[in-house]
Design a protein around this motif. Structure first.
Motif, PDB file in Angstrom:
ATOM      1  N   PRO A 131       7.339   1.160   7.502  1.00  0.00           N
ATOM      2  CA  PRO A 131       7.253   1.226   6.038  1.00  0.00           C
ATOM      3  C   PRO A 131       8.644   1.156   5.413  1.00  0.00           C
ATOM      4  CG  PRO A 131       7.063   3.413   6.952  1.00  0.00           C
ATOM      5  CD  PRO A 131       7.091   2.461   8.122  1.00  0.00           C
ATOM      6  N   VAL A 132       8.687   0.894   4.125  1.00  0.00           N
ATOM      7  CA  VAL A 132       9.939   0.922   3.376  1.00  0.00           C
ATOM      8  C   VAL A 132       9.853   2.035   2.342  1.00  0.00           C
ATOM      9  CG1 VAL A 132      10.480  -1.501   3.780  1.00  0.00           C
ATOM     10  CG2 VAL A 132       9.140  -0.881   1.789  1.00  0.00           C
ATOM     11  N   ASN A 133      11.006   2.474   1.862  1.00  0.00           N
ATOM     12  CA  ASN A 133      11.053   3.565   0.892  1.00  0.00           C
ATOM     13  C   ASN A 133      10.994   3.023  -0.529  1.00  0.00           C
ATOM     14  OD1 ASN A 133      11.442   5.341   3.000  1.00  0.00           O
ATOM     15  ND2 ASN A 133      13.642   5.474   2.714  1.00  0.00           N
ATOM     16  N   PRO A 134      10.162   3.631  -1.389  1.00  0.00           N
ATOM     17  CA  PRO A 134      10.242   3.275  -2.807  1.00  0.00           C
ATOM     18  C   PRO A 134      11.578   3.800  -3.339  1.00  0.00           C
ATOM     19  CG  PRO A 134       8.807   5.162  -2.526  1.00  0.00           C
ATOM     20  CD  PRO A 134       9.185   4.686  -1.151  1.00  0.00           C
ATOM     21  N   LEU A 135      12.047   3.229  -4.422  1.00  0.00           N
ATOM     22  CA  LEU A 135      13.313   3.635  -5.003  1.00  0.00           C
ATOM     23  C   LEU A 135      13.330   5.148  -5.232  1.00  0.00           C
ATOM     24  CD1 LEU A 135      15.789   2.030  -5.831  1.00  0.00           C
ATOM     25  CD2 LEU A 135      14.928   2.037  -8.157  1.00  0.00           C
ATOM     26  N   GLY A 136      14.361   5.816  -4.732  1.00  0.00           N
ATOM     27  CA  GLY A 136      14.528   7.252  -4.932  1.00  0.00           C
ATOM     28  C   GLY A 136      13.787   8.156  -3.959  1.00  0.00           C
ATOM     29  N   LEU A 163       5.370   6.380   1.119  1.00  0.00           N
ATOM     30  CA  LEU A 163       6.141   5.266   1.662  1.00  0.00           C
ATOM     31  C   LEU A 163       5.381   4.008   1.287  1.00  0.00           C
ATOM     32  CD1 LEU A 163       6.658   6.842   5.167  1.00  0.00           C
ATOM     33  CD2 LEU A 163       8.441   6.508   3.444  1.00  0.00           C
ATOM     34  N   ILE A 164       6.029   2.868   1.362  1.00  0.00           N
ATOM     35  CA  ILE A 164       5.381   1.612   1.007  1.00  0.00           C
ATOM     36  C   ILE A 164       5.150   0.799   2.282  1.00  0.00           C
ATOM     37  CG2 ILE A 164       5.519  -0.506  -0.355  1.00  0.00           C
ATOM     38  CD1 ILE A 164       5.328   2.147  -1.985  1.00  0.00           C
ATOM     39  N   TRP A 165       3.887   0.481   2.504  1.00  0.00           N
ATOM     40  CA  TRP A 165       3.480  -0.301   3.668  1.00  0.00           C
ATOM     41  C   TRP A 165       3.274  -1.731   3.214  1.00  0.00           C
ATOM     42  CZ3 TRP A 165       3.508   2.347   8.188  1.00  0.00           C
ATOM     43  CH2 TRP A 165       3.604   3.731   8.075  1.00  0.00           C
ATOM     44  N   LEU A 166       3.965  -2.647   3.850  1.00  0.00           N
ATOM     45  CA  LEU A 166       3.911  -4.052   3.477  1.00  0.00           C
ATOM     46  C   LEU A 166       3.124  -4.855   4.500  1.00  0.00           C
ATOM     47  CD1 LEU A 166       7.686  -4.507   2.565  1.00  0.00           C
ATOM     48  CD2 LEU A 166       5.787  -4.083   0.993  1.00  0.00           C
ATOM     49  N   LEU A 167       2.436  -5.869   4.007  1.00  0.00           N
ATOM     50  CA  LEU A 167       1.803  -6.806   4.923  1.00  0.00           C
ATOM     51  C   LEU A 167       2.903  -7.555   5.676  1.00  0.00           C
ATOM     52  CD1 LEU A 167      -0.931  -8.253   2.553  1.00  0.00           C
ATOM     53  CD2 LEU A 167      -1.262  -6.635   4.430  1.00  0.00           C
ATOM     54  N   ASP A 168       2.582  -8.100   6.821  1.00  0.00           N
ATOM     55  CA  ASP A 168       3.589  -8.792   7.616  1.00  0.00           C
ATOM     56  C   ASP A 168       4.318  -9.872   6.814  1.00  0.00           C
ATOM     57  OD1 ASP A 168       3.271  -7.234   9.875  1.00  0.00           O
ATOM     58  OD2 ASP A 168       1.987  -8.673  10.919  1.00  0.00           O
ATOM     59  N   GLY A 169       3.601 -10.637   5.997  1.00  0.00           N
ATOM     60  CA  GLY A 169       4.235 -11.666   5.171  1.00  0.00           C
ATOM     61  C   GLY A 169       5.178 -11.075   4.137  1.00  0.00           C
ATOM     62  N   GLY A 229      -0.194   7.494   6.689  1.00  0.00           N
ATOM     63  CA  GLY A 229       0.355   6.167   6.923  1.00  0.00           C
ATOM     64  C   GLY A 229      -0.278   5.431   8.087  1.00  0.00           C
ATOM     65  N   TYR A 230       0.396   4.382   8.500  1.00  0.00           N
ATOM     66  CA  TYR A 230      -0.081   3.460   9.536  1.00  0.00           C
ATOM     67  C   TYR A 230      -1.480   2.949   9.202  1.00  0.00           C
ATOM     68  CZ  TYR A 230       3.953   5.251  11.974  1.00  0.00           C
ATOM     69  OH  TYR A 230       5.231   5.611  12.294  1.00  0.00           O
ATOM     70  N   PRO A 231      -1.612   2.303   8.015  1.00  0.00           N
ATOM     71  CA  PRO A 231      -2.930   1.819   7.599  1.00  0.00           C
ATOM     72  C   PRO A 231      -3.431   0.675   8.460  1.00  0.00           C
ATOM     73  CG  PRO A 231      -1.241   0.992   6.142  1.00  0.00           C
ATOM     74  CD  PRO A 231      -0.566   1.953   7.075  1.00  0.00           C
ATOM     75  N   GLU A 232      -4.727   0.611   8.582  1.00  0.00           N
ATOM     76  CA  GLU A 232      -5.380  -0.498   9.252  1.00  0.00           C
ATOM     77  C   GLU A 232      -5.699  -1.542   8.192  1.00  0.00           C
ATOM     78  OE1 GLU A 232      -6.045  -0.898  12.524  1.00  0.00           O
ATOM     79  OE2 GLU A 232      -4.966   0.969  12.898  1.00  0.00           O
ATOM     80  N   GLY A 233      -5.297  -2.760   8.425  1.00  0.00           N
ATOM     81  CA  GLY A 233      -5.577  -3.824   7.469  1.00  0.00           C
ATOM     82  C   GLY A 233      -7.043  -4.208   7.491  1.00  0.00           C
ATOM     83  N   LEU A 252       0.851  -1.177   0.000  1.00  0.00           N
ATOM     84  CA  LEU A 252       0.000   0.000   0.000  1.00  0.00           C
ATOM     85  C   LEU A 252       0.894   1.236   0.000  1.00  0.00           C
ATOM     86  CD1 LEU A 252      -3.012   0.865   0.284  1.00  0.00           C
ATOM     87  CD2 LEU A 252      -2.607   0.945   2.732  1.00  0.00           C
ATOM     88  N   ALA A 253       0.587   2.217  -0.843  1.00  0.00           N
ATOM     89  CA  ALA A 253       1.365   3.456  -0.940  1.00  0.00           C
ATOM     90  C   ALA A 253       0.632   4.572  -0.212  1.00  0.00           C
ATOM     91  CB  ALA A 253       1.594   3.834  -2.407  1.00  0.00           C
TER      92      ALA A 253
END
Length: 77
Positions: free
Chosen positions: A24-29, A47-53, A10-14, A3-4
């Motif tokens: 979160p992780v940073n998209p390239l650049g 920022l990129i929010w990833l599911l736990d998996g 940020g801090y989305p609720e699943g 999720l972007a």
């Protein structure tokens, strides 16, 4: 699926049992990136929010993730 969202949205609720990682992780650049917040009313870099998996895959070296809509994927740092 990834999720972007900008830091303000940020801090989305699943949903449907999905749980997003708190880090979160940073998209390239980032912050000079073409990846923008997915909120319709926002024009900030995302920022990129990833599911736990997905976060476990990231920790193992994976760097390309897809969005739920499957119209694009994003490369992260």
């Amino acid at each position: 699926m990834a999720l972007a969202r900008c830091s303000a949205h940020g801090y989305p609720e699943g949903r449907n049992g999905n749980v997003y990682s708190r880090d979160p992780v940073n998209p390239l650049g980032y912050p000079e990136t073409s990846t923008m917040c997915g909120r319709t009313d926002c024009q900030h870099p995302a920022l990129i929010w990833l599911l736990d998996g997905e976060r476990a895959e990231y920790d193992d070296g994976k760097r390309v993730f897809g969005y739920d809509s499957k119209v694009a994927r994003v490369r992260v740092e």
